[in-house]
Structures are given as structure tokens and as C-alpha cells.
Motif scaffolding. Structure first.
Motif, PDB file in Angstrom:
ATOM      1  N   GLY A  90     131.808 -44.084 -21.447  1.00 14.61           N
ATOM      2  CA  GLY A  90     131.237 -43.135 -22.396  1.00 14.61           C
ATOM      3  C   GLY A  90     130.049 -43.716 -23.131  1.00 14.61           C
ATOM      4  N   TYR A  91     130.160 -44.992 -23.535  1.00 15.54           N
ATOM      5  CA  TYR A  91     129.048 -45.648 -24.218  1.00 15.54           C
ATOM      6  C   TYR A  91     127.907 -45.953 -23.249  1.00 15.54           C
ATOM      7  CZ  TYR A  91     132.085 -46.022 -28.249  1.00 15.54           C
ATOM      8  OH  TYR A  91     132.903 -45.704 -29.318  1.00 15.54           O
ATOM      9  N   LEU A  92     128.254 -46.237 -21.986  1.00 10.58           N
ATOM     10  CA  LEU A  92     127.214 -46.445 -20.976  1.00 10.58           C
ATOM     11  C   LEU A  92     126.426 -45.158 -20.757  1.00 10.58           C
ATOM     12  CD1 LEU A  92     125.941 -48.361 -18.916  1.00 10.58           C
ATOM     13  CD2 LEU A  92     127.685 -47.658 -17.277  1.00 10.58           C
ATOM     14  N   PHE A  93     127.123 -44.030 -20.806  1.00 15.21           N
ATOM     15  CA  PHE A  93     126.462 -42.721 -20.679  1.00 15.21           C
ATOM     16  C   PHE A  93     125.399 -42.569 -21.768  1.00 15.21           C
ATOM     17  CE2 PHE A  93     125.760 -38.265 -21.291  1.00 15.21           C
ATOM     18  CZ  PHE A  93     126.049 -37.629 -20.088  1.00 15.21           C
ATOM     19  N   LEU A  94     125.788 -42.815 -23.003  1.00 16.40           N
ATOM     20  CA  LEU A  94     124.858 -42.625 -24.116  1.00 16.40           C
ATOM     21  C   LEU A  94     123.737 -43.655 -24.120  1.00 16.40           C
ATOM     22  CD1 LEU A  94     127.204 -41.694 -27.102  1.00 16.40           C
ATOM     23  CD2 LEU A  94     126.103 -40.208 -25.423  1.00 16.40           C
ATOM     24  N   GLY A  95     123.948 -44.794 -23.468  1.00 16.44           N
ATOM     25  CA  GLY A  95     122.931 -45.832 -23.464  1.00 16.44           C
ATOM     26  C   GLY A  95     121.997 -45.797 -22.280  1.00 16.44           C
ATOM     27  N   ALA A  96     122.145 -44.816 -21.393  1.00 17.09           N
ATOM     28  CA  ALA A  96     121.275 -44.720 -20.211  1.00 17.09           C
ATOM     29  C   ALA A  96     119.868 -44.281 -20.618  1.00 17.09           C
ATOM     30  CB  ALA A  96     121.872 -43.734 -19.215  1.00 17.09           C
ATOM     31  N   PRO A  97     118.858 -44.592 -19.816  1.00 18.73           N
ATOM     32  CA  PRO A  97     117.488 -44.232 -20.183  1.00 18.73           C
ATOM     33  C   PRO A  97     117.181 -42.742 -20.077  1.00 18.73           C
ATOM     34  CG  PRO A  97     117.538 -45.282 -18.028  1.00 18.73           C
ATOM     35  CD  PRO A  97     118.909 -45.426 -18.605  1.00 18.73           C
ATOM     36  N   ASP A  98     117.831 -42.043 -19.134  1.00 21.27           N
ATOM     37  CA  ASP A  98     117.605 -40.608 -18.986  1.00 21.27           C
ATOM     38  C   ASP A  98     118.914 -39.944 -18.565  1.00 21.27           C
ATOM     39  OD1 ASP A  98     117.700 -40.353 -15.910  1.00 21.27           O
ATOM     40  OD2 ASP A  98     116.155 -41.875 -16.194  1.00 21.27           O
ATOM     41  N   LEU A  99     118.953 -38.621 -18.658  1.00 23.36           N
ATOM     42  CA  LEU A  99     120.211 -37.897 -18.450  1.00 23.36           C
ATOM     43  C   LEU A  99     120.711 -38.016 -17.013  1.00 23.36           C
ATOM     44  CD1 LEU A  99     122.393 -36.149 -19.641  1.00 23.36           C
ATOM     45  CD2 LEU A  99     120.971 -34.133 -19.233  1.00 23.36           C
ATOM     46  N   GLY A 100     119.810 -37.981 -16.042  1.00 23.77           N
ATOM     47  CA  GLY A 100     120.236 -38.113 -14.650  1.00 23.77           C
ATOM     48  C   GLY A 100     120.923 -39.437 -14.395  1.00 23.77           C
ATOM     49  N   THR A 101     120.367 -40.519 -14.926  1.00 19.66           N
ATOM     50  CA  THR A 101     120.974 -41.844 -14.779  1.00 19.66           C
ATOM     51  C   THR A 101     122.315 -41.893 -15.501  1.00 19.66           C
ATOM     52  OG1 THR A 101     118.792 -42.873 -14.645  1.00 19.66           O
ATOM     53  CG2 THR A 101     120.646 -44.306 -15.200  1.00 19.66           C
ATOM     54  N   ALA A 102     122.387 -41.278 -16.674  1.00 17.01           N
ATOM     55  CA  ALA A 102     123.633 -41.262 -17.446  1.00 17.01           C
ATOM     56  C   ALA A 102     124.765 -40.628 -16.635  1.00 17.01           C
ATOM     57  CB  ALA A 102     123.426 -40.501 -18.751  1.00 17.01           C
ATOM     58  N   ILE A 103     124.478 -39.485 -16.017  1.00 17.15           N
ATOM     59  CA  ILE A 103     125.513 -38.791 -15.235  1.00 17.15           C
ATOM     60  C   ILE A 103     125.870 -39.597 -13.994  1.00 17.15           C
ATOM     61  CG2 ILE A 103     126.084 -36.694 -13.964  1.00 17.15           C
ATOM     62  CD1 ILE A 103     124.172 -35.203 -15.878  1.00 17.15           C
ATOM     63  N   LEU A 158     125.553 -35.109 -27.147  1.00 17.65           N
ATOM     64  CA  LEU A 158     125.440 -36.361 -27.890  1.00 17.65           C
ATOM     65  C   LEU A 158     124.276 -37.200 -27.369  1.00 17.65           C
ATOM     66  CD1 LEU A 158     129.217 -37.368 -28.148  1.00 17.65           C
ATOM     67  CD2 LEU A 158     127.760 -36.497 -29.989  1.00 17.65           C
ATOM     68  N   PHE A 159     124.085 -37.207 -26.060  1.00 20.01           N
ATOM     69  CA  PHE A 159     122.988 -37.956 -25.448  1.00 20.01           C
ATOM     70  C   PHE A 159     121.638 -37.431 -25.928  1.00 20.01           C
ATOM     71  CE2 PHE A 159     119.786 -38.444 -22.152  1.00 20.01           C
ATOM     72  CZ  PHE A 159     119.927 -39.763 -21.748  1.00 20.01           C
ATOM     73  N   LEU A 160     121.496 -36.104 -25.951  1.00 20.64           N
ATOM     74  CA  LEU A 160     120.226 -35.488 -26.336  1.00 20.64           C
ATOM     75  C   LEU A 160     120.035 -35.447 -27.843  1.00 20.64           C
ATOM     76  CD1 LEU A 160     120.230 -32.469 -23.838  1.00 20.64           C
ATOM     77  CD2 LEU A 160     118.962 -34.627 -23.614  1.00 20.64           C
ATOM     78  N   GLY A 161     121.154 -35.488 -28.584  1.00 22.37           N
ATOM     79  CA  GLY A 161     121.063 -35.369 -30.030  1.00 22.37           C
ATOM     80  C   GLY A 161     120.763 -33.962 -30.490  1.00 22.37           C
ATOM     81  N   HIS A 213     118.299 -45.940 -26.449  1.00 19.94           N
ATOM     82  CA  HIS A 213     118.580 -46.647 -25.197  1.00 19.94           C
ATOM     83  C   HIS A 213     118.530 -48.147 -25.447  1.00 19.94           C
ATOM     84  CE1 HIS A 213     118.599 -48.073 -21.153  1.00 19.94           C
ATOM     85  NE2 HIS A 213     117.315 -48.395 -21.132  1.00 19.94           N
ATOM     86  N   ASP A 214     119.643 -48.824 -25.142  1.00 19.90           N
ATOM     87  CA  ASP A 214     119.735 -50.272 -25.319  1.00 19.90           C
ATOM     88  C   ASP A 214     120.004 -50.897 -23.955  1.00 19.90           C
ATOM     89  OD1 ASP A 214     120.362 -52.884 -25.851  1.00 19.90           O
ATOM     90  OD2 ASP A 214     121.566 -52.446 -27.626  1.00 19.90           O
ATOM     91  N   PRO A 215     118.955 -51.363 -23.252  1.00 22.74           N
ATOM     92  CA  PRO A 215     119.148 -51.891 -21.898  1.00 22.74           C
ATOM     93  C   PRO A 215     120.074 -53.095 -21.843  1.00 22.74           C
ATOM     94  CG  PRO A 215     116.922 -52.321 -22.679  1.00 22.74           C
ATOM     95  CD  PRO A 215     117.546 -51.399 -23.665  1.00 22.74           C
ATOM     96  N   ARG A 216     120.094 -53.934 -22.896  1.00 23.79           N
ATOM     97  CA  ARG A 216     120.968 -55.114 -22.888  1.00 23.79           C
ATOM     98  C   ARG A 216     122.439 -54.709 -22.961  1.00 23.79           C
ATOM     99  NH1 ARG A 216     118.400 -58.448 -27.734  1.00 23.79           N
ATOM    100  NH2 ARG A 216     118.399 -56.320 -28.537  1.00 23.79           N
ATOM    101  N   LEU A 217     122.744 -53.743 -23.836  1.00 21.65           N
ATOM    102  CA  LEU A 217     124.119 -53.266 -23.937  1.00 21.65           C
ATOM    103  C   LEU A 217     124.539 -52.581 -22.633  1.00 21.65           C
ATOM    104  CD1 LEU A 217     126.716 -52.676 -25.490  1.00 21.65           C
ATOM    105  CD2 LEU A 217     125.614 -50.610 -26.403  1.00 21.65           C
ATOM    106  N   ALA A 218     123.636 -51.787 -22.061  1.00 21.70           N
ATOM    107  CA  ALA A 218     123.949 -51.095 -20.807  1.00 21.70           C
ATOM    108  C   ALA A 218     124.259 -52.104 -19.701  1.00 21.70           C
ATOM    109  CB  ALA A 218     122.786 -50.203 -20.400  1.00 21.70           C
TER     110      ALA A 218
END
Length: 344
Positions: A90-103, A158-161, A213-218
């Protein structure tokens, strides 16, 4: 009738059910009563290692909705859930750079780990997420289907805010409440008694950027999830792989052994040979899956027997009836009457 195929018990993380109970603010006695009816206790829903049989989870969810007199309980609960429900994915979803990558990453992680339910993501000209349960004999799935797609919708918001409206939603089951309550929730048309549970999107939606987007956390989360997958991986029988593919397409798309082989990255000859080594045939697996889908539709929809036969690819109602009787010992019409009699 083909021999019974032994399958591993499908389970779901117990913490999912714990969060549902907590959000519903049920009393201890109600919770213990619902769990105890399936031989479960608080120990099964507490802690990361707790697990609940999928069949029990589905039945408890339905019973809870009835107890709370909320036919759209799944929708209402999903709106209150955050990324912690899914854990690290779930946190990886929110930390992705764009929605397609998140899904994409969510599909590869949370549903692969859970192993009992699956989410498909098709990056077609009309992108679509489809949610399904492999075991078609589990008919108490309405609340879970609505909860699961509504939770994906919640994660996107949540991803889009910001509130998000898909193109449309479809559900396999019959409608539980006024249509307006569903369309207000999702902000789009919602259709019932369809071939699959799906959330349809626009291509441009997938390029939407994350609010943060936090690439290190992702990267850390991906590493953690990869380690979990390696510890949970088990050799999978070809029978189970075919069953999972059939669950996605039976009743929604035409089915051939060549198509299933292609989806599994093998040849038709190799697939038939491996199935034979496990003591089953593709024909028996396909018939069993079609009849299982038919049983659920006979119990859960108002489709006519001819409609069901056509949706499952039978040439006519007579051919469907023969296959159904060979698998179950009764005709489709008698099965529907027996189910209706038990529900009175």
C-alpha cells in the motif's frame, strides 16, 4: 464425473478482517461469535502471521453486513481504509512516480503475497483492473468484491490527493442497494451482473503523477517485498496455474487450450502432457470451471439458463444442461430451485 482435485487451502491475511471489525466497532461478543462459528479466534486475526481461510472471511464479511444492516458495507469501509490495510504494498503504491507504475507494482506484490485473490491490470487502449477469486464455488463474495474495488479506488484517490472518477465499474453480482449509492461513491456509471469485477480507466489517467514520490523508500519496500515473495514461493502445479487462468477468462472471453497455453508461456502439447502427468485433462478442468461459474450465476443472478449457457460458450441450453448434470448430478433448473428453497 472427474476425480476431485486436491487444492491448497486459500487464505487471506487475518489483519484485513481485524481492521474490518475495528472499523465496524463491533462488540467483543459479536466478533467472538462470528469468528467462533468458523473455528477461529482473535489469535487468527492479530499479528502479521495470522491467516483466515478465504471461505470463512467471505462468509463473515457477508454476516457482518447483515448484522449491521448495511448492504453496501464494503463500499463504506473501503473509504475509511488507508495504505496500511495492504501493508508495504500500500505504501509502495503511494510512493510510485505515476499511477500506472503504482498499479503495476501493487498487482505484482499484494495479490501475489496474499495468494487467495487476484487483480489483473490490462494496459489496453481502455485500461482496466479486474478483481477475481479463483474458486468459483465460493459464492458469498459480494461484500468482498465491492470492498476490493472500492479500496483500489480509495488508493487512487489517496495517490492523486483528490477525488477520482473512473470511466465505469462492473460487478459480477446483482445490485445490493439503490444504484445511486454506487454511482455517488465512484462518480461514474456502475453496472451489475457483468462478466467480471472491474474498474475501467482512461489511458491518460496512468500518467498522473504522485502527490509525493520518495524513490529511496520505494526501493527499500521493493527489496522487502522481493524477500517476502522468495520465502513464500512454492512449486505450483500446472493444474493450479490453469485453474487461475480459467478463473480470469471463463464467462468473459472465449476459451481454448491454445489460448491458455499461450497465457502460461508454453505450448498446447506441453500443457496437455503436464496436465496428464498430474492426472487431469484440460477438458475436465474447463468443464468444471464452467459449471462452477454457472452454479454461482444460477445462485446469484437472474440470468436465464439459456443466457448462462451462451455466456459460457455452449452451443445451446441442452449442451449446457448435459455438461452441468455430468458435473453435479442435477440439472441447472433443479439446482436453482434447490438453492431458492434453502434461502426461503
Amino acid at each position: 464425473m472427474p476425480p476431485e482435485i486436491a487444492r491448497p487451502r486459500a487464505e487471506i491475511r487475518g489483519t484485513v478482517l481485524r481492521q474490518i471489525f475495528d472499523e465496524c466497532a463491533v462488540t467483543d461478543s459479536v466478533r467472538h461469535g462470528l469468528l467462533g462459528g468458523y473455528g477461529l479466534s482473535d489469535a487468527d486475526i492479530d499479528g502479521e502471521d495470522g491467516a483466515v481461510p478465504l471461505a470463512a472471511y467471505l462468509e463473515i464479511f457477508e454476516s457482518l453486513a447483515t448484522h449491521q444492516r448495511q448492504p453496501t458495507l464494503g463500499l463504506k469501509l473501503a473509504r475509511r481504509m488507508g495504505p496500511d490495510l495492504a501493508g508495504a504494498p500500500g505504501y509502495l503504491f503511494l510512493g510510485a512516480p505515476d499511477l500506472g507504475t503504482a498499479i503495476d507494482e501493487f498487482v505484482r506484490t499484494v495479490f501475489a503475497i496474499q495468494g487467495a485473490t487476484f487483480l489483473d491490470f490490462a494496459r489496453t487502449p481502455t485500461p482496466m483492473m479486474s478483481y477475481f477469486i479463483v474458486d468459483q464455488s465460493l459464492t458469498s463474495r459480494r461484500q468482498d468484491a465491492e470492498f476490493s474495488l472500492a479500496y483500489m479506488h480509495q488508493l487512487i484517490c489517496l495517490f492523486l490527493g483528490t477525488p477520482y472518477a473512473p470511466v465505469e465499474l462492473t460487478f459480477e453480482h446483482a445490485r445490493l442497494a439503490p444504484l445511486s449509492s454506487y454511482e455517488r461513491h465512484f462518480g461514474c456509471p456502475v453496472y451489475f451482473e457483468q462478466a467480471r469485477n472491474s474498474l475501467v480507466m482512461r489511458p491518460q489517467d496512468l500518467t498522473s503523477k504522485a502527490r509525493r514520490h520518495d524513490p529511496r523508500l520505494a526501493s527499500l519496500l521493493r527489496h522487502y517485498l522481493t524477500m517476502i515473495r522468495h520465502t513464500k514461493d512454492r512449486p505450483s502445479r500446472v493444474t493450479d496455474q490453469v485453474d487461475a487462468v480459467l478463473a480470469k477468462i471463463v464467462g468473459a472471453d472465449p476459451v481454448t487450450v491454445a489460448d491458455v497455453a499461450f497465457r502460461l508461456g508454453t505450448t498446447e502439447h506441453t500443457l496437455r502432457r503436464k496436465l496428464s502427468a498430474e492426472g487431469v485433462s484440460f477438458r475436465d478442468l474447463l468443464r468444471a470451471k464452467k459449471v462452477a461459474v454457472a452454479m454461482r450465476q444460477l445462485e446469484d443472478t437472474e440470468f436465464s439458463i439459456l443466457d448462462i449457457a451462451q455466456k459460457l460458450g455452449y452451443s445451446d441450453a441442452a449442451a449446457f444442461t448435459r455438461a452441468f448434470r455430468a458435473e453435479t448430478g442435477v440439472s441447472p433448473s433443479l439446482h436453482r430451485k434447490q438453492v431458492n428453497r434453502l434461502r426461503r
